[in-house]
Scaffold this active site. Structure first.
Site, PDB file in Angstrom:
ATOM      1  N   CYS A  18       0.812  -1.212   0.000  1.00 20.30           N
ATOM      2  CA  CYS A  18       0.000   0.000   0.000  1.00 20.30           C
ATOM      3  C   CYS A  18       0.849   1.267   0.000  1.00 20.30           C
ATOM      4  O   CYS A  18       0.347   2.340  -0.358  1.00 20.30           O
ATOM      5  CB  CYS A  18      -0.957   0.012   1.192  1.00 20.30           C
TER       6      CYS A  18
ATOM      7  N   ALA B  67     -11.570  -8.527   2.403  1.00 21.00           N
ATOM      8  CA  ALA B  67     -11.268  -9.751   3.146  1.00 21.00           C
ATOM      9  C   ALA B  67      -9.885 -10.290   2.783  1.00 21.00           C
ATOM     10  O   ALA B  67      -9.611 -11.470   2.936  1.00 21.00           O
ATOM     11  CB  ALA B  67     -12.328 -10.812   2.864  1.00 21.00           C
ATOM     12  N   GLY B  68      -9.023  -9.381   2.310  1.00 21.50           N
ATOM     13  CA  GLY B  68      -7.652  -9.773   2.011  1.00 21.50           C
ATOM     14  C   GLY B  68      -6.817  -9.821   3.272  1.00 21.50           C
ATOM     15  O   GLY B  68      -7.338  -9.792   4.395  1.00 21.50           O
ATOM     16  N   SER B  69      -5.483  -9.873   3.113  1.00 15.73           N
ATOM     17  CA  SER B  69      -4.606 -10.030   4.272  1.00 15.73           C
ATOM     18  C   SER B  69      -4.688  -8.844   5.232  1.00 15.73           C
ATOM     19  O   SER B  69      -4.783  -9.027   6.453  1.00 15.73           O
ATOM     20  CB  SER B  69      -3.158 -10.221   3.804  1.00 15.73           C
TER      21      SER B  69
ATOM     22  N   SER C 196       9.603   1.123   6.973  1.00 15.45           N
ATOM     23  CA  SER C 196       8.140   1.134   6.962  1.00 15.45           C
ATOM     24  C   SER C 196       7.590   2.463   7.455  1.00 15.45           C
ATOM     25  O   SER C 196       8.269   3.215   8.163  1.00 15.45           O
ATOM     26  CB  SER C 196       7.585   0.010   7.845  1.00 15.45           C
TER      27      SER C 196
END
Length: 447
Positions: free
Chosen positions: A50, A190-192, A109
């Protein structure tokens, strides 16, 4: 292996550019194949999250590799090359390895120390393997990066220095809309990332959770995992009307357009009873799922990647970051030494093979000249000759391995090949690469 990284992330590009550059659907797969098919690239892998898009490639030419990978990123992202170039970073050889190891440890990150990046790296490697764009070089590199990331998390408190993006986002929501426990929540996707968000909500005390997803079966599986006493599915088309009945919405779908519209949020806010508090929305998608205009609505609190980036920039750094930085530096040095030592191995094997052939030829000549030599004498002579050759080769081969592990060590292998007049074809036959396929000298890293 000559590793090249070309990419952009939250550190070099504003959220608006990252949003326009986001790779969705089948685009990442096409980009991966196009990168691997370029003339300068032997292997390729894509890390697509993302807040970062990075192409990792084994290249034989630095400048040509940068040009080709940059052009492919622009083409597949739809962002003009001239605009994209100003946000790209480029790392080469040891600096590229250092970057990947830093990413694996969570040092690069948005939320320093988050561990979700390890799963994303694992997925990137699996995808490259599945599409047959990664070979031995990238496989070894990514596997080592995963080991370095795990080491950083097990040997330091970097986990305490930062949390997952979901956890940090929920902290920001709680700061603006009150405690998560007891709230009614809706997770879109409903992904990771969405699954992590749903599980985190349950652990935080949410007891009424709706899961909406384009593929109903995935939403149903997530409900089964969380427990039907806590979670239930919702038709994706009914999300607008469900907004009025929940306190918190988390969305991360990977859709190309807006999933939650500002007008729908405005209607939901108007229907909320007085004193219920703001409708909180946590948008973890790139490109964004929630209309940016929601920021302007009274009675709504929108936390998105842009606001998370600003919030985390204001948090103090963790003392464990320095320790992880040292781990990364040590691991990069060790990996580089191992790679350089591996490059000398074919030359050493070819040298010993040539020596063995010379010994065999000379013993054959001796046998033809002294056909009556008894077996015991023949065996003693053979053992003596082989022992002399082994002793003569021992020091130079051990020393060249030591020297090859240092930066610039490839020149010692070249010297060994020249001094012993080794056949280049024999060396490359051992390494499995074609003649002329040796990597270009390192050009360092650049921005």
């Amino acid at each position: 292996m000559s590793l090249l990284v070309v990419g952009l992330s939250h550190r070099t590009a504003p959220v608006g550019v990252l949003e326009r550059a986001a790779l969705t659907g089948e685009v990442p797969t096409r980009l991966l194949h196009d990168a691997a098919a370029t003339a300068t690239v032997a292997e390729a892998a894509l890390l697509n999250t993302c807040n970062r898009i990075e192409l990792y490639a084994d290249v034989d030419k630095f400048h040509a590799g940068v040009a080709e990978l940059s052009l492919l990123l622009a083409h597949h992202s739809g962002v003009d090359l001239e605009e994209l170039t100003s946000h790209l970073y480029v790392h080469y050889e040891d600096r590229a390895v250092h970057h990947l190891f830093s990413v694996a440890c969570g040092l690069d990150s948005m939320v320093v120390g988050e561990g979700q990046i390890l799963g994303q790296l694992r997925d990137a490697l699996a995808k490259a393997q599945e599409e047959h764009t990664a070979g031995r070089g990238l496989n070894e590199l990514f596997q080592q990066a995963l080991r370095v990331g795990k080491r950083a998390h097990s040997e330091t408190g970097i986990d305490k220095a930062g949390q997952s993006l979901v956890t940090f986002g929920l902290e920001q929501v709680a700061a603006g809309a009150g405690e998560i426990a007891g709230k009614r929540a809706l997770v879109v996707g409903a992904g990771s990332m969405s699954s992590l968000a749903a599980a985190t909500l349950v652990r935080s005390g949410v007891t009424d959770l709706l899961i909406a997803n384009r593929t109903a079966a995935r939403a149903e599986r997530l409900v089964e995992i969380l427990g039907p006493d806590v979670a239930r599915t919702l038709d994706l088309a009914k999300v607008p009307e469900a907004l009025a009945d929940v306190d918190l919405v988390i969305s991360c779908t990977g859709a190309a357009g807006v999933v939650v519209k500002a007008e729908d949020v405005a209607v939901a806010v108007a229907l909320r009873p007085a004193g219920r508090g703001p409708l909180a929305l946590l948008d973890l998608a790139m490109p964004r799922d929630v209309d940016h205009a929601v920021h302007e609505l009274d009675g709504a609190l929108l936390v998105d990647l842009e606001s998370l980036s600003h919030a985390h920039a204001a948090t103090p750094g963790a003392g464990d970051v320095d320790q992880v930085t040292r781990i990364v530096a040590d691991e990069v040095t060790a990996f580089g030494a191992a790679q350089r030592a591996a490059r000398i191995a074919p030359t050493v094997v070819a040298l010993r093979s040539m020596a063995s052939d010379v010994v065999a030829a000379e013993l054959g000549r001796l046998e033809s000249r002294l056909p009556d030599l008894d077996e015991r004498s023949r065996a003693e002579i053979s053992q003596t000759v082989r022992r002399v050759v082994d002793k003569l080769l021992h020091a130079p081969t051990v020393r060249v391995k030591q020297l090859a592990a240092e930066p610039g060590g490839a020149s010692y292998a070249e010297a060994l090949r020249e001094l012993f007049d080794l056949d280049p074809a024999a060396v490359h036959a051992v390494s499995g690469t074609p003649v002329g396929g040796a990597p270009q000298p390192s050009a360092g890293g650049t921005r």
